[in-house]
Design a protein around this motif. Structure first.
Motif, PDB file in Angstrom:
ATOM      1  N   THR A   1      95.408  25.461  15.471  1.00 25.53           N
ATOM      2  CA  THR A   1      96.825  25.200  15.177  1.00 25.53           C
ATOM      3  C   THR A   1      97.172  23.722  15.322  1.00 25.53           C
ATOM      4  N   PHE A   2      96.658  23.094  16.382  1.00 27.78           N
ATOM      5  CA  PHE A   2      97.110  21.733  16.682  1.00 27.78           C
ATOM      6  C   PHE A   2      96.111  20.655  16.256  1.00 27.78           C
ATOM      7  N   GLY A   3      94.943  21.075  15.763  1.00 28.66           N
ATOM      8  CA  GLY A   3      94.025  20.127  15.133  1.00 28.66           C
ATOM      9  C   GLY A   3      93.108  19.401  16.094  1.00 28.66           C
ATOM     10  N   LEU A   4      92.338  18.470  15.582  1.00 25.91           N
ATOM     11  CA  LEU A   4      91.397  17.613  16.309  1.00 25.91           C
ATOM     12  C   LEU A   4      90.187  18.371  16.861  1.00 25.91           C
ATOM     13  N   GLY A   5      90.068  19.650  16.503  1.00 23.94           N
ATOM     14  CA  GLY A   5      88.883  20.408  16.904  1.00 23.94           C
ATOM     15  C   GLY A   5      88.819  20.720  18.388  1.00 23.94           C
ATOM     16  N   SER A   6      89.870  20.389  19.121  1.00 21.24           N
ATOM     17  CA  SER A   6      89.875  20.630  20.570  1.00 21.24           C
ATOM     18  C   SER A   6      91.276  21.061  20.982  1.00 21.24           C
ATOM     19  N   ALA A   7      91.348  22.145  21.758  1.00 27.40           N
ATOM     20  CA  ALA A   7      92.669  22.654  22.160  1.00 27.40           C
ATOM     21  C   ALA A   7      93.399  21.638  23.040  1.00 27.40           C
ATOM     22  N   GLY A   8      92.684  21.076  24.030  1.00 25.49           N
ATOM     23  CA  GLY A   8      93.329  20.130  24.956  1.00 25.49           C
ATOM     24  C   GLY A   8      93.825  18.885  24.245  1.00 25.49           C
ATOM     25  N   LYS A   9      92.945  18.287  23.426  1.00 23.62           N
ATOM     26  CA  LYS A   9      93.339  17.063  22.702  1.00 23.62           C
ATOM     27  C   LYS A   9      94.456  17.356  21.702  1.00 23.62           C
ATOM     28  N   GLY A  10      94.321  18.479  21.012  1.00 19.64           N
ATOM     29  CA  GLY A  10      95.338  18.847  20.021  1.00 19.64           C
ATOM     30  C   GLY A  10      96.711  18.976  20.673  1.00 19.64           C
ATOM     31  N   LEU A  11      96.753  19.613  21.846  1.00 19.51           N
ATOM     32  CA  LEU A  11      98.044  19.789  22.527  1.00 19.51           C
ATOM     33  C   LEU A  11      98.608  18.451  23.014  1.00 19.51           C
ATOM     34  N   TRP A  12      97.717  17.562  23.480  1.00 22.06           N
ATOM     35  CA  TRP A  12      98.191  16.243  23.963  1.00 22.06           C
ATOM     36  C   TRP A  12      98.834  15.463  22.812  1.00 22.06           C
ATOM     37  N   HIS A  13      98.167  15.455  21.660  1.00 18.93           N
ATOM     38  CA  HIS A  13      98.715  14.709  20.519  1.00 18.93           C
ATOM     39  C   HIS A  13      99.994  15.367  19.992  1.00 18.93           C
ATOM     40  N   PHE A  14     100.036  16.706  20.027  1.00 21.95           N
ATOM     41  CA  PHE A  14     101.258  17.402  19.598  1.00 21.95           C
ATOM     42  C   PHE A  14     102.408  17.023  20.537  1.00 21.95           C
ATOM     43  N   ALA A  15     102.151  17.067  21.848  1.00 21.66           N
ATOM     44  CA  ALA A  15     103.195  16.722  22.825  1.00 21.66           C
ATOM     45  C   ALA A  15     103.664  15.285  22.608  1.00 21.66           C
ATOM     46  N   LYS A  16     102.708  14.383  22.385  1.00 19.33           N
ATOM     47  CA  LYS A  16     103.060  12.965  22.175  1.00 19.33           C
ATOM     48  C   LYS A  16     103.932  12.814  20.925  1.00 19.33           C
ATOM     49  N   SER A  17     103.584  13.564  19.872  1.00 19.63           N
ATOM     50  CA  SER A  17     104.347  13.446  18.620  1.00 19.63           C
ATOM     51  C   SER A  17     105.788  13.929  18.797  1.00 19.63           C
ATOM     52  N   LEU A  18     106.004  14.755  19.827  1.00 19.10           N
ATOM     53  CA  LEU A  18     107.356  15.286  20.072  1.00 19.10           C
ATOM     54  C   LEU A  18     108.104  14.457  21.118  1.00 19.10           C
ATOM     55  N   ASN A  19     107.496  13.349  21.546  1.00 24.75           N
ATOM     56  CA  ASN A  19     108.075  12.510  22.618  1.00 24.75           C
ATOM     57  C   ASN A  19     108.224  13.272  23.927  1.00 24.75           C
ATOM     58  N   ALA A  20     107.336  14.214  24.161  1.00 23.31           N
ATOM     59  CA  ALA A  20     107.361  14.964  25.432  1.00 23.31           C
ATOM     60  C   ALA A  20     106.860  14.054  26.549  1.00 23.31           C
ATOM     61  N   PRO A  21     107.260  14.317  27.796  1.00 19.62           N
ATOM     62  CA  PRO A  21     106.689  13.530  28.894  1.00 19.62           C
ATOM     63  C   PRO A  21     105.178  13.761  28.961  1.00 19.62           C
ATOM     64  N   LEU A  22     104.426  12.679  29.255  1.00 20.05           N
ATOM     65  CA  LEU A  22     102.959  12.782  29.277  1.00 20.05           C
ATOM     66  C   LEU A  22     102.376  12.456  30.645  1.00 20.05           C
ATOM     67  N   ARG A  23     103.194  11.896  31.557  1.00 18.69           N
ATOM     68  CA  ARG A  23     102.658  11.403  32.836  1.00 18.69           C
ATOM     69  C   ARG A  23     103.371  12.033  34.019  1.00 18.69           C
ATOM     70  N   LEU A  24     102.592  12.555  34.975  1.00 17.64           N
ATOM     71  CA  LEU A  24     103.206  13.063  36.211  1.00 17.64           C
ATOM     72  C   LEU A  24     103.899  11.926  36.955  1.00 17.64           C
ATOM     73  N   SER A  25     103.398  10.695  36.784  1.00 14.73           N
ATOM     74  CA  SER A  25     104.029   9.555  37.469  1.00 14.73           C
ATOM     75  C   SER A  25     105.470   9.359  36.995  1.00 14.73           C
ATOM     76  N   ASP A  26     105.784   9.791  35.778  1.00 13.71           N
ATOM     77  CA  ASP A  26     107.155   9.653  35.273  1.00 13.71           C
ATOM     78  C   ASP A  26     108.077  10.751  35.810  1.00 13.71           C
ATOM     79  N   LEU A  27     107.480  11.776  36.440  1.00 12.24           N
ATOM     80  CA  LEU A  27     108.299  12.902  36.911  1.00 12.24           C
ATOM     81  C   LEU A  27     108.585  12.812  38.403  1.00 12.24           C
ATOM     82  N   GLY A  28     108.131  11.730  39.038  1.00 12.95           N
ATOM     83  CA  GLY A  28     108.460  11.542  40.459  1.00 12.95           C
ATOM     84  C   GLY A  28     107.268  11.743  41.385  1.00 12.95           C
ATOM     85  N   LEU A  29     106.100  12.115  40.853  1.00 10.83           N
ATOM     86  CA  LEU A  29     104.928  12.232  41.721  1.00 10.83           C
ATOM     87  C   LEU A  29     104.406  10.823  42.014  1.00 10.83           C
ATOM     88  N   THR A  30     103.881  10.599  43.224  1.00 11.17           N
ATOM     89  CA  THR A  30     103.323   9.276  43.536  1.00 11.17           C
ATOM     90  C   THR A  30     101.800   9.400  43.659  1.00 11.17           C
TER      91      THR A  30
END
Ligand code: NAD
Length: 353
Positions: free
Chosen positions: A283-312
């Motif tokens: 569904t999300f391409g790139l031949g890999s579920a993990g990579k496909g989901l990361w690129h899909f999330a990035k294309s939607l401007n979803a948060p990508l970093r735990l550091s941006d959510l308040g974790l140190t």
């Protein structure tokens, strides 16, 4: 060849469509109830009041104090309101926080629930309740938690902010992802996941441009129903465990945390599940579920970093310790080093290798 399976049967009545909110009074009557307490967050209080007005003499009042992670103190207040109103059922209008409060009341009082979900988080079809007491989040499953009726009204999602549209949809996709490799998966669950993935894939890029697009809203809510149903019938594994640890012990926001973790937990398990995550890769391409989901999330401007959510950076060791102390069953062994590495990747927001 179809492998042997057990299907536990569907017990929740579902009404799906546009304008279905109008059917809530008859759904309450159909359950044999005459006095509903309507639940919401403070943010959706006006909508809860309008629904109580619509219920007329079938309404026993509203409780607009639902909040994230279902603190037991709020549940106690809501039960006091339920009893004071002499209510005989719960109507929950809102996202996973409101649904969670309704479930917490139901499991303590036996109340029936009519749930009207307004996000894609996907709590409404499950028998799962996460609650916080003394700063710790615990999760349990019980048939009494599962709502009796779910009314999906696409119109109510037109106001869902774009950020929560994206993150709650990724929360739903996380349910689908873990359902694909769950030991208790079955063909119905698999079929629903295969429906949901392309529906979200098509709808979300439209919704970030046009949040009022009724067709895309309809597809996304349908996909959320599929994902919620899938989670309602299978066991949770590493992904949900990590989300519960980061939400419960570090106070990270629920939907965003799911969104950031999803590509990394998917990539962690992908080599261990013998092609079971292929529908995601397809569904999300790139031949890999993990990579496909990361690129899909990035294309939607979803948060990508735990550091941006308040974790140190200092939290990562402790998070890995907690997550590996009592791990949920998982297809790939959950090692301290493996989880520490996963958390580092998610902290920095890299595309999973
Ligand atoms: P939420 O319910 O906390 O909602 C976030 C905010 O958005 C609230 O202020 C809410 O009022 C507002 N909102 C919701 N729908 C809206 C709409 N259509 N228009 C405008 N505003 C709207 O967020 P969520 O992500 O849906 O739920 C998170 C909670 O759900 C967590 O506590 C999580 O543990 C729980 N959850 C439980 C399960 C389960 O199976 N037990 C599954 C998924 C999530």
């Amino acid at each position: 060849m179809t492998r042997p399976f057990t299907f536990p049967g569907l017990t929740t009545r579902v009404v799906f469509g546009h304008g279905t909110l109008a059917q809530v009074p008859e759904e309450v009557a159909r359950l044999g109830h005459s006095r509903a307490l309507v639940l919401s967050t403070p943010h959706q209080k006006a909508e809860a009041q309008a629904l109580a007005d619509r219920l007329g003499n079938r309404a026993g009042g509203i409780f607009a104090g639902a909040t994230m992670h279902t603190p037991v103190e709020v549940t106690d207040q809501a039960i006091a309101a339920y009893q004071a109103a002499r209510a005989d059922c719960i109507v929950s209008l809102g996202g996973g926080s409101t649904t969670g409060l309704g479930k917490a009341i139901a499991v303590r009082t036996g109340a029936d629930q009519v749930v009207i979900p307004t996000t894609y988080a996907g709590s409404e079809m499950t028998d799962i309740l996460g609650e916080t007491a003394g700063g710790e989040k615990t999760t349990r499953r019980d048939p009494a938690i599962r709502p009796e009726v779910v009314v999906y009204d696409v119109d109510l999602t037109l106001t869902l902010p774009v950020t929560l549209t994206v993150t709650s949809a990724l929360n739903a996709i996380a349910h689908a992802m873990e359902a694909l490799y769950a030991p208790d998966r079955n063909p119905v669950v698999e079929a629903m996941v295969r429906e949901a993935l392309p529906a979200f894939r098509g709808a979300l890029p439209v919704l970030i441009r046009s949040p009022q697009d009724r067709e895309a809203r309809s597809d996304a809510l349908y996909a959320a129903w599929c994902c919620s149903t899938a989670l309602g019938y299978v066991s949770m594994a590493l992904h949900h465990k990590l989300a519960h640890v980061l939400g419960g012990s570090f106070g990270l926001p629920h939907a965003e945390t799911h969104a950031v973790l999803l590509p990394h937990t998917t990539a962690y398990n992908e080599p261990a599940v013998d092609g079971l995550l292929q529908p995601i890769a397809d569904t999300f391409g790139l031949g890999s579920a993990g990579k496909g989901l990361w690129h899909f999330a990035k294309s939607l401007n979803a948060p990508l970093r735990l550091s941006d959510l308040g974790l140190t950076a200092r939290d990562l060791d402790r998070a890995a310790d907690i997550a590996t102390k009592n791990p949920y069953a998982n297809p790939r062994p959950v090692t301290r080093d493996g989880i520490r590495h996963l958390l580092q990747q998610a902290f920095e927001g890299h595309c999973p290798a």
